[in-house]
Design an enzyme around this catalytic site. Structure first.
Site, PDB file in Angstrom:
ATOM      1  N   ASP A  88      -1.805  -5.986  13.580  1.00 54.28           N
ATOM      2  CA  ASP A  88      -2.888  -5.434  14.585  1.00 54.28           C
ATOM      3  C   ASP A  88      -3.424  -6.624  15.057  1.00 54.28           C
ATOM      4  O   ASP A  88      -4.016  -7.380  14.101  1.00 54.28           O
ATOM      5  CB  ASP A  88      -3.769  -4.594  14.263  1.00 54.28           C
ATOM      6  CG  ASP A  88      -3.248  -3.221  13.628  1.00 54.28           C
ATOM      7  OD1 ASP A  88      -2.320  -2.679  14.388  1.00 54.28           O
ATOM      8  OD2 ASP A  88      -3.468  -2.606  12.751  1.00 54.28           O
TER       9      ASP A  88
ATOM     10  N   GLY B 265       0.638  -1.231   0.030  1.00 53.95           N
ATOM     11  CA  GLY B 265      -0.047  -0.043  -0.123  1.00 53.95           C
ATOM     12  C   GLY B 265       0.747   1.170  -0.109  1.00 53.95           C
ATOM     13  O   GLY B 265       0.685   2.360  -0.688  1.00 53.95           O
TER      14      GLY B 265
ATOM     15  N   SER C  43      -0.473  -5.155   5.280  1.00 53.37           N
ATOM     16  CA  SER C  43      -0.878  -5.594   6.631  1.00 53.37           C
ATOM     17  C   SER C  43      -2.338  -5.653   6.902  1.00 53.37           C
ATOM     18  O   SER C  43      -3.212  -5.293   6.221  1.00 53.37           O
ATOM     19  CB  SER C  43      -0.079  -4.373   7.655  1.00 53.37           C
ATOM     20  OG  SER C  43      -0.897  -3.252   7.106  1.00 53.37           O
TER      21      SER C  43
ATOM     22  N   ARG D 248       7.551  -3.894  12.880  1.00 58.59           N
ATOM     23  CA  ARG D 248       6.535  -4.263  11.554  1.00 58.59           C
ATOM     24  C   ARG D 248       7.666  -4.356  10.263  1.00 58.59           C
ATOM     25  O   ARG D 248       7.212  -5.395   9.455  1.00 58.59           O
ATOM     26  CB  ARG D 248       5.929  -2.884  11.042  1.00 58.59           C
ATOM     27  CG  ARG D 248       4.708  -2.797  11.784  1.00 58.59           C
ATOM     28  CD  ARG D 248       4.181  -1.421  11.161  1.00 58.59           C
ATOM     29  NE  ARG D 248       2.865  -1.242  12.013  1.00 58.59           N
ATOM     30  CZ  ARG D 248       1.576  -0.912  11.707  1.00 58.59           C
ATOM     31  NH1 ARG D 248       1.392  -0.822  10.315  1.00 58.59           N
ATOM     32  NH2 ARG D 248       0.610  -0.786  12.329  1.00 58.59           N
TER      33      ARG D 248
ATOM     34  N   ARG E  99       7.317   2.044   1.148  1.00 60.45           N
ATOM     35  CA  ARG E  99       7.496   0.434   1.395  1.00 60.45           C
ATOM     36  C   ARG E  99       7.955  -0.054  -0.164  1.00 60.45           C
ATOM     37  O   ARG E  99       8.741  -1.132  -0.317  1.00 60.45           O
ATOM     38  CB  ARG E  99       6.357  -0.352   1.708  1.00 60.45           C
ATOM     39  CG  ARG E  99       5.807  -0.229   3.014  1.00 60.45           C
ATOM     40  CD  ARG E  99       6.938  -1.206   4.137  1.00 60.45           C
ATOM     41  NE  ARG E  99       6.743  -1.342   5.387  1.00 60.45           N
ATOM     42  CZ  ARG E  99       7.489  -1.550   6.110  1.00 60.45           C
ATOM     43  NH1 ARG E  99       8.542  -1.830   6.181  1.00 60.45           N
ATOM     44  NH2 ARG E  99       7.068  -1.403   7.694  1.00 60.45           N
TER      45      ARG E  99
ATOM     46  N   ARG F 123      -0.071  -8.622  -3.797  1.00 57.24           N
ATOM     47  CA  ARG F 123      -0.299  -7.599  -2.524  1.00 57.24           C
ATOM     48  C   ARG F 123       0.376  -8.013  -1.586  1.00 57.24           C
ATOM     49  O   ARG F 123       0.384  -9.095  -0.996  1.00 57.24           O
ATOM     50  CB  ARG F 123      -1.800  -7.401  -2.320  1.00 57.24           C
ATOM     51  CG  ARG F 123      -2.221  -6.568  -0.815  1.00 57.24           C
ATOM     52  CD  ARG F 123      -3.376  -6.169  -0.577  1.00 57.24           C
ATOM     53  NE  ARG F 123      -3.704  -5.909   0.668  1.00 57.24           N
ATOM     54  CZ  ARG F 123      -3.159  -4.768   1.611  1.00 57.24           C
ATOM     55  NH1 ARG F 123      -2.292  -4.063   0.979  1.00 57.24           N
ATOM     56  NH2 ARG F 123      -3.731  -4.808   2.797  1.00 57.24           N
TER      57      ARG F 123
ATOM     58  N   ARG G 101       2.046  11.359  -8.363  1.00 51.66           N
ATOM     59  CA  ARG G 101       1.406  11.466  -6.923  1.00 51.66           C
ATOM     60  C   ARG G 101       2.218  10.827  -5.777  1.00 51.66           C
ATOM     61  O   ARG G 101       1.696  10.442  -4.899  1.00 51.66           O
ATOM     62  CB  ARG G 101      -0.157  10.734  -6.938  1.00 51.66           C
ATOM     63  CG  ARG G 101      -1.050  11.684  -7.935  1.00 51.66           C
ATOM     64  CD  ARG G 101      -2.280  10.759  -7.856  1.00 51.66           C
ATOM     65  NE  ARG G 101      -3.314  11.802  -8.612  1.00 51.66           N
ATOM     66  CZ  ARG G 101      -4.422  12.158  -8.135  1.00 51.66           C
ATOM     67  NH1 ARG G 101      -4.564  12.140  -7.033  1.00 51.66           N
ATOM     68  NH2 ARG G 101      -4.920  12.729  -9.074  1.00 51.66           N
TER      69      ARG G 101
END
Ligand code: HPA
Length: 245
Positions: free
Chosen positions: A210, A21, A91, A223, A25, A88, A44
């Site tokens: 989470d 995402g 997380s 993470r 990363r 993908r 962007r």
């Protein structure tokens, strides 16, 4: 020729793409895992890179958060740049007590509270599923690497924050908890819908950052460790799954 959201030329992006995402990363993955990485787009600030891994071309590109953003990038990657296998690497928040922090959820299917796949599917409920060859290769690669994975449904939600003040995510997702959905995230159902719409292969892997049942959350520095394990799993999946399977 570029697309509205990807300023690259056809050929700049490999048929195999990893999709985090977060665009930073994507940069981290390119720098840590690719040989000879080069940036191929940055519209962007949604960074994309291409390099090689063990001599095979591979790209990585951020998708942003949520299903509309994922749909834009995945659609342009498949329809304009000829991308064939999209994984993908994200997380998720676990909603089952046994799905522990740091483990990887392999999304065999993706339920959703979004209308996005109904719009793609004449108003019917589309069963958004991973491509079987990628799914099987990921599970086998995890087993041989000793990586803890949970394979099953995720819930791709439009909402990160529950719509009612004071409502907890677990209250909001009570039916999903009852029906065995492993975790909540925000993009997989859209990726699977786009892949099906355009005949590509896709898979979503999500590290558990989470644990919503036990109210435990990974610190940013922790993470990275789980993310690394997941990227290794995604690259092994691309290496081991037959490209035409
Ligand atoms: N909800 C939705 N998406 C997520 C979460 C969550 O709790 N954690 C990581 N991605």
């Amino acid at each position: 020729m570029p697309t509205p959201h990807i300023a690259a030329e056809p050929g700049d992006i490999a048929p195999d793409v990893l999709l985090p995402g977060d665009p930073l990363r994507a940069k981290w993955i390119a720098e840590e895992f690719f040989d000879d990485p080069r940036q191929v787009t940055g519209v962007r600030n949604m960074l994309g890179f291409t390099g090689t891994v063990d001599g095979r071309p591979v790209s990585v590109m951020g998708t942003g958060m949520g299903m509309p953003s994922m749909s834009i990038y995945a659609t342009e990657l498949v329809t304009h740049f000829g991308c064939r296998r999209l994984i993908r690497v994200g997380s998720c928040g676990a909603i089952q007590p046994s799905v522990e922090l740091h483990s990887v959820v392999v999304a065999a299917g993706a339920c959703t509270d979004s209308n996005i796949n109904r719009q793609r599917f004449d108003g019917f409920d589309f069963a958004a599923i991973a491509h079987h060859a990628l799914l099987a290769a990921a599970v086998a690669a995890a087993r041989s690497a000793g990586t803890a994975v949970h394979v099953g449904n995720v819930l791709s939600s439009d909402l990160f924050y529950p719509p009612i003040n004071g409502q907890s995510p677990l209250e909001l997702y009570a039916a999903a908890v009852r029906m065995g959905v492993l975790a909540v995230e925000m993009e997989a159902a859209a990726l699977y819908g786009v892949a099906a719409q355009h005949g590509a292969q896709s898979l979503a892997l999500c590290t558990v950052s989470d644990q919503l049942v036990h109210e435990r959350f990974l610190a940013p520095q922790d993470r990275e460790r789980s993310f690394r394990t997941m990227v290794e799993l995604a690259l092994a999946t691309l290496r081991d799954a037959g490209a035409d399977a």
